[in-house]
Design a protein around this motif. Structure first.
Motif, mmCIF file in Angstrom:
data_model
loop_
_atom_site.group_PDB
_atom_site.id
_atom_site.type_symbol
_atom_site.label_atom_id
_atom_site.label_comp_id
_atom_site.label_asym_id
_atom_site.label_seq_id
_atom_site.Cartn_x
_atom_site.Cartn_y
_atom_site.Cartn_z
ATOM 1 N N PHE A 178 -5.162 -0.169 -6.373
ATOM 2 C CA PHE A 178 -4.004 -0.993 -6.702
ATOM 3 C C PHE A 178 -3.429 -0.469 -8.023
ATOM 4 O O PHE A 178 -3.712 -0.971 -9.105
ATOM 5 N N ASP B 52 -6.284 -4.376 4.556
ATOM 6 C CA ASP B 52 -6.168 -3.677 3.282
ATOM 7 C C ASP B 52 -5.189 -2.519 3.410
ATOM 8 O O ASP B 52 -5.233 -1.744 4.384
ATOM 9 N N PRO C 164 -4.358 0.287 0.690
ATOM 10 C CA PRO C 164 -4.533 0.811 -0.669
ATOM 11 C C PRO C 164 -3.191 1.232 -1.275
ATOM 12 O O PRO C 164 -2.441 2.001 -0.675
ATOM 13 N N LEU C 165 -2.905 0.687 -2.457
ATOM 14 C CA LEU C 165 -1.694 1.074 -3.173
ATOM 15 C C LEU C 165 -2.067 2.236 -4.092
ATOM 16 O O LEU C 165 -2.577 2.041 -5.200
ATOM 17 N N GLY D 163 0.794 -1.210 0.000
ATOM 18 C CA GLY D 163 0.000 0.000 0.000
ATOM 19 C C GLY D 163 0.833 1.269 0.000
ATOM 20 O O GLY D 163 2.053 1.250 -0.189
ATOM 21 N N CYS E 175 -1.813 -4.764 -2.159
ATOM 22 C CA CYS E 175 -2.728 -3.873 -1.443
ATOM 23 C C CYS E 175 -3.383 -4.593 -0.260
ATOM 24 O O CYS E 175 -4.362 -4.104 0.306
#
Length: 492
Positions: free
Chosen positions: A390, A358, A360-361, A324, A352
């Motif tokens: 992602f 989780d 988030p990338l 992430g 991600c």
């Protein structure tokens, strides 16, 4: 049966008596000498006042008759700091550092153990410490084994806590026991010249801010404190897991490492998860080497990180793992040739999701970067069934992974070469030296590498990891190709 028992008992006694009689034959012939497994015990460089590990050698008597030692002594007595045990007999420094009346029977051997605790030298450079272990035979012949080391005065830190802004810079080694902690609100600046030697249980925990200011040709070095060898051909400095590495905790931000060499740790750098801020750089690595780690080279969680001209190589875990956040990689060499375990990680992993969470990338941007290694696939992008962001893009890079057909509108792979097994140049062929037997590596490009001339010029990055100009035809990876006599910061 009883008579037979006594017969065998008498026979065994006769054999034992004959054997003792042979072994008890000693000579005073001056031509009968001892042989040593080494004529010099060299300890390389040691730290003043710090006890060394134990070194050993053998004393052989290849003669048929035994040899008596009337005396074994240190020529300098208790002045050099060497401690010696000969076949279980300690040369007591308080008694003149000698022992009397030892025997080496014909065809037999004895073992000698040597340690050193050297005194302060009051010098910024290592000083030679030398003594001779003298074996005086009953015949009057004297034989010697040289004991030598280079002793280096060091700055000793134990369970050190940086609670206010502090600058460290020293030509002397800095040896750290128990760990070094940077408290929240404090900045630790480490400037060249500086080499930090961490004991096995020690690492660098950053809750505040870390700034490393090395210069081209003079990296700030962070490594383990063992200066001896595991085997004759293998220094401990080439063995992974010698210290704990660097950890940036969630409260830490604004960290910057320039011209640093971090090697032989457990985890090289771990950047813990924190609330993501796209405007705040948590960690910027410029001209940094992370090599030979027992865990990850760099693992970043939900962080904003930047890597420019970085070499991250040979790790049991992933060389680089981005979970992430946001990451930028420019002119980097990520090479996975970790030799100790076939179940090694990959050169680059981005995801991600991790351990049920989780991450988030927001964006991974990778340009002019070489990603390679032993495996057929050294690039792992993992979105899984996560519905969070992602996003990634690779440009002007060489990636060791099966070819990926880019059918999206996002242009995720631009001018990328997908390296496959069987290519003319692949994996270790890119580099000058990949020697798993001697644990010796030089990640400068070899003259046959397909990375040469394949990068796109970037105005903000005109020089490579060594500080050499890239020119108008830059190479992929952190090193611009040049003849082998050039600087070798990529060697380990």
């Amino acid at each position: 049966m009883k008579r037979l028992f006594f017969f065998f008992l008498a026979l065994a006694s006769a054999i034992a008596f004959a054997s003792c009689d042979d072994n008890d034959s000693f000579t005073t012939d001056r031509s009968a000498l001892l042989t040593f497994s080494r004529d010099t015990v060299s300890m390389d460089t040691v730290f003043s006042t710090v006890p060394t590990s134990t070194y050993t050698f053998w004393v052989y008597n290849h003669n048929d008759d035994g040899i008596r030692l009337s005396r074994v002594r240190l020529k300098r007595g208790n002045q050099s700091g060497f401690r010696v045990n000969v076949d279980g007999s300690y040369l007591d420094n308080s008694m003149g550092s000698f022992v009397r009346d030892l025997e080496v029977r014909g065809g037999d051997s004895i073992r000698v153990f040597v340690e050193l605790t050297s005194a302060q030298t009051n010098s910024d450079v290592p000083q030679l410490v030398e003594d001779q272990l003298v074996f005086t035979l009953e015949s009057g012949v004297e034989q010697e084994v040289c004991l030598r080391a280079y002793s280096w005065d060091a700055i000793m830190l134990r369970d050190a806590v940086i609670s206010r802004d502090t600058i460290i810079s020293s030509a002397k080694p800095i040896v750290i026991y128990g760990g070094l902690r940077v408290d929240s609100g404090a900045t630790l600046t480490v400037s060249a010249p500086a080499t930090l030697y961490f004991h096995a249980d020690a690492g660098l925990d950053v809750y505040g801010r870390l700034v490393v200011n090395g210069v081209a040709g003079n990296d700030v070095v962070m490594r383990g404190d063992r200066t001896d060898r595991m085997f004759d051909y293998l220094p401990y400095d080439r063995v992974s897991g010698q210290w704990q590495g660097i950890r940036f905790h969630s409260s830490s931000t604004g960290n910057s490492l320039t011209y640093a060499d971090i090697h032989s740790a457990t985890d090289g750098i771990v950047c813990d998860s924190a609330a993501f801020d796209s405007t705040a750089m948590r960690l910027a690595l410029t001209n940094v080497t992370i090599h030979n780690c027992q865990g990850a080279g760099l693992a970043a969680y939900n962080a904003n990180v930047s890597l420019v001209n970085c070499q991250i190589t040979n790790t049991l875990g992933d060389c680089v793992a981005i979970y992430g956040g946001r990451a930028t990689m420019l002119y980097c060499t990520l090479a996975q040739f970790y030799p100790f375990d076939a179940d090694r990680g990959v050169a680059l992993r981005f995801s991600c999701r991790r351990d049920g969470h989780d991450y988030p990338l927001h964006l991974l941007q990778c340009a002019n970067t070489l990603v390679t290694g032993y495996a057929d696939d050294e690039l792992m992008g993992e979105a899984g069934d996560s519905l969070v962001a992602f996003n990634y893009q690779f440009a002007n890079s060489i990636l060791r992974t099966p070819a990926i057909e880019d059918t999206t509108m996002l242009a995720r792979f631009v001018n990328v070469v997908f390296e496959a097994p069987g290519d003319t140049v692949e994996g270790e062929a890119h580099f000058r030296t990949v020697d798993a037997d001697l644990q010796f590596y030089d990640f400068h490009l070899d003259s046959i590498s397909t990375a040469i001339g394949r990068a796109a010029p970037v105005e903000c990055c005109p020089a490579d990891r060594d500080g050499s100009e890239r020119g108008s035809l830059p190479d992929v990876g952190c090193y611009q190709w040049r003849p082998a006599a050039a600087p070798t910061s990529g060697r380990r």
